[in-house]
Design a protein around this motif. Structure first.
Motif, PDB file in Angstrom:
ATOM      1  N   GLU A 160      41.010  28.560  35.228  1.00 50.11           N
ATOM      2  CA  GLU A 160      39.708  28.970  36.281  1.00 50.11           C
ATOM      3  C   GLU A 160      40.607  29.118  37.600  1.00 50.11           C
ATOM      4  O   GLU A 160      40.054  30.021  38.416  1.00 50.11           O
ATOM      5  N   GLN A 161      41.241  27.936  37.768  1.00 52.32           N
ATOM      6  CA  GLN A 161      41.858  28.001  39.210  1.00 52.32           C
ATOM      7  C   GLN A 161      43.039  29.383  39.369  1.00 52.32           C
ATOM      8  O   GLN A 161      42.849  29.862  40.326  1.00 52.32           O
ATOM      9  N   TYR A 162      43.694  29.582  38.335  1.00 53.21           N
ATOM     10  CA  TYR A 162      44.378  30.784  38.165  1.00 53.21           C
ATOM     11  C   TYR A 162      43.634  32.121  38.460  1.00 53.21           C
ATOM     12  O   TYR A 162      44.236  32.930  39.197  1.00 53.21           O
ATOM     13  N   SER A 179      40.950  32.491  39.694  1.00 48.48           N
ATOM     14  CA  SER A 179      40.228  32.557  41.218  1.00 48.48           C
ATOM     15  C   SER A 179      41.245  32.943  42.083  1.00 48.48           C
ATOM     16  O   SER A 179      40.746  33.274  43.391  1.00 48.48           O
ATOM     17  N   THR A 180      42.420  32.726  41.695  1.00 45.95           N
ATOM     18  CA  THR A 180      43.516  33.128  43.039  1.00 45.95           C
ATOM     19  C   THR A 180      43.954  34.650  42.680  1.00 45.95           C
ATOM     20  O   THR A 180      44.355  34.853  41.688  1.00 45.95           O
ATOM     21  N   PRO A 181      43.872  35.379  44.083  1.00 49.28           N
ATOM     22  CA  PRO A 181      44.275  36.827  43.719  1.00 49.28           C
ATOM     23  C   PRO A 181      45.769  36.881  43.376  1.00 49.28           C
ATOM     24  O   PRO A 181      46.556  36.335  43.929  1.00 49.28           O
ATOM     25  N   GLN A 182      45.944  37.748  42.511  1.00 46.83           N
ATOM     26  CA  GLN A 182      47.231  37.977  41.910  1.00 46.83           C
ATOM     27  C   GLN A 182      47.510  39.553  42.365  1.00 46.83           C
ATOM     28  O   GLN A 182      46.876  40.458  42.405  1.00 46.83           O
ATOM     29  N   GLN A 194      42.452  24.663  34.944  1.00 42.87           N
ATOM     30  CA  GLN A 194      43.640  25.224  35.328  1.00 42.87           C
ATOM     31  C   GLN A 194      43.525  26.662  35.296  1.00 42.87           C
ATOM     32  O   GLN A 194      44.061  27.626  36.097  1.00 42.87           O
ATOM     33  N   LYS A 197      50.857  34.974  31.881  1.00 46.24           N
ATOM     34  CA  LYS A 197      50.612  33.825  32.444  1.00 46.24           C
ATOM     35  C   LYS A 197      50.152  32.705  31.209  1.00 46.24           C
ATOM     36  O   LYS A 197      48.959  32.683  30.852  1.00 46.24           O
TER      37      LYS A 197
END
Length: 396
Positions: free
Chosen positions: A123-125, A127-130, A121, A101
């Motif tokens: 930090e947002q990535y 914090s989003t479950p992958q 950006q 990523k």
């Protein structure tokens, strides 16, 4: 957030470290001067964010990123480099193919606001479950399962419509194989096709698809159906004879059945390939070259084999409108096809813009999710009705 900065220049390293610490006050910033040093640190502590220079001694940043892919690194990556935009673009595409990523590129000298934006950006990535990345082997079906699939007829052709891009008229279809498993459901070719080829059963798969087409001729109402075959299938013993033999019970089958040669750049045995292609052409079966535009070898096959149409590679079409390079390749391919009196099919059209752009470029036929997804043969009639309604409402 744990941040690892990989930068070989001492001054740049100190400046970037200070900027990163100032932009992310709650983060821990560590540094490495080489790719090898960074890999050693990663083996101890896996960072959340990686800020990586590309031009470094011993191991350059591009090689370092390829090593990260082997470690299944799923953190956020920020490329810090003074390299040209073309190089950055290529590296980003490489990372995407490796499932890494890349959040963005940090130009030198770095600006504080840009660093803050990129870290936000990241930090947002994070914090989003992958979704978990399973290994390739976990996705691919075993030979045992595929032997059962052949035996129990789980392998079923789905049909994706092809339309005239100028009029929207339904004029053909492509047969795309799917595996309908009783427990796992509908599975795409990526789960099984390579294994079938390794098993040496692609000839059998091709003939199974052909017989499915033949047994459902009324559903196509005389429209062509393209079946994908590999170069190995084309020259395999008995394949051409089996196809030609279909003309005895179905005298007009060559007006419906056509073939798309996949992996055209893998054609090595020119003599046998020419023999097989010439025999199919003599009996009225048409050949198309798939994924055109992806290499010089594709151009070489145009001169050697009797193709009548080109299928433009979907990667170029789906890059519209962002990529000028993709647009130029498509325009050049269409010009070449026009000079050679070949018809052209654009596959992978997913939106109105791509549809309009390819029509303005002079492409002949279109295929993709914008028109219709691959579907069971029984659904073609309903799709045709819905497509006519869509055209009427949208005035395509």
């Amino acid at each position: 957030m744990n941040i690892l900065l990989v930068e070989d220049h001492p001054f740049q390293q100190q400046v970037l470290r200070n900027q990163l610490e100032r932009a992310a006050t709650d983060s821990c910033v560590s540094v490495a001067s080489t790719g090898k040093e960074a890999l050693a640190q990663i083996n101890i502590t896996l960072p959340d964010v990686l800020v990586c220079d590309l031009n470094m001694p011993e191991m350059d940043g591009i090689t370092f990123l390829s090593h990260l892919a082997k470690l299944s690194f799923n953190g956020a990556i920020i490329i810090s480099s003074a390299a040209s935009p073309d190089v950055i673009k290529s590296v980003s595409q490489m990372c995407k193919s490796y499932q890494l990523k890349v959040i963005g590129c940090l130009e030198k000298p770095a600006r504080h606001e840009h660093i803050q934006s990129l870290l936000g950006q990241a930090e947002q990535y994070l914090s989003t479950p992958q979704p978990e990345q399973a290994s390739h082997s976990a996705h691919v079906l075993s030979e045992q399962v595929l032997n059962m699939a052949f035996e129990h007829q789980w392998l079923v052709p789905y049909y994706q419509p092809i339309v005239d891009i100028r009029t929207g008229e339904w004029c053909g279809n492509e047969a795309l194989i799917r595996l309908v498993h009783p427990d796992m459901g509908l599975l795409p070719p990526a789960r099984f096709l390579s294994v079938i080829e390794d098993m040496g059963r692609e000839h059998e798969l091709a003939m199974m698809t052909i017989h499915h087409v033949v047994s459902n001729l009324p559903a196509f109402s005389g429209r062509r159906v393209a079946v994908n075959i590999t170069p190995h299938t084309l020259i395999s013993e008995g394949f051409v004879d089996q196809v030609i033999a279909l003309q005895q019970p179905f005298p007009t089958i060559s007006q419906t059945l056509s073939f798309e040669i996949t992996e055209s750049d893998a054609i090595e045995h020119t003599g046998p390939s020419l023999e097989a292609a010439a025999r199919l052409g003599m009996y009225g079966f048409k050949l198309s070259i798939d994924d055109f535009g992806t290499g010089y070898s594709s151009l070489k096959q145009l001169e050697q084999l009797p193709f009548e149409s080109l299928k433009l590679d979907m990667s170029f079409i789906q890059a519209l409108p962002k990529s000028k390079t993709a647009a130029a390749i498509l325009e050049a391919s269409l010009l070449l096809a026009n000079r050679l009196s070949l018809s052209t099919i654009a596959e992978g059209i997913e939106c109105t813009y791509q549809w309009q752009a390819l029509r303005q470029m002079g492409c002949h036929f279109a295929q993709g999710y914008f028109i219709g997804r691959p579907m069971p043969v029984e659904q073609l009639k309903q799709w045709h009705h819905d497509w006519n309604e869509k055209q009427h409402c949208a005035s395509l």
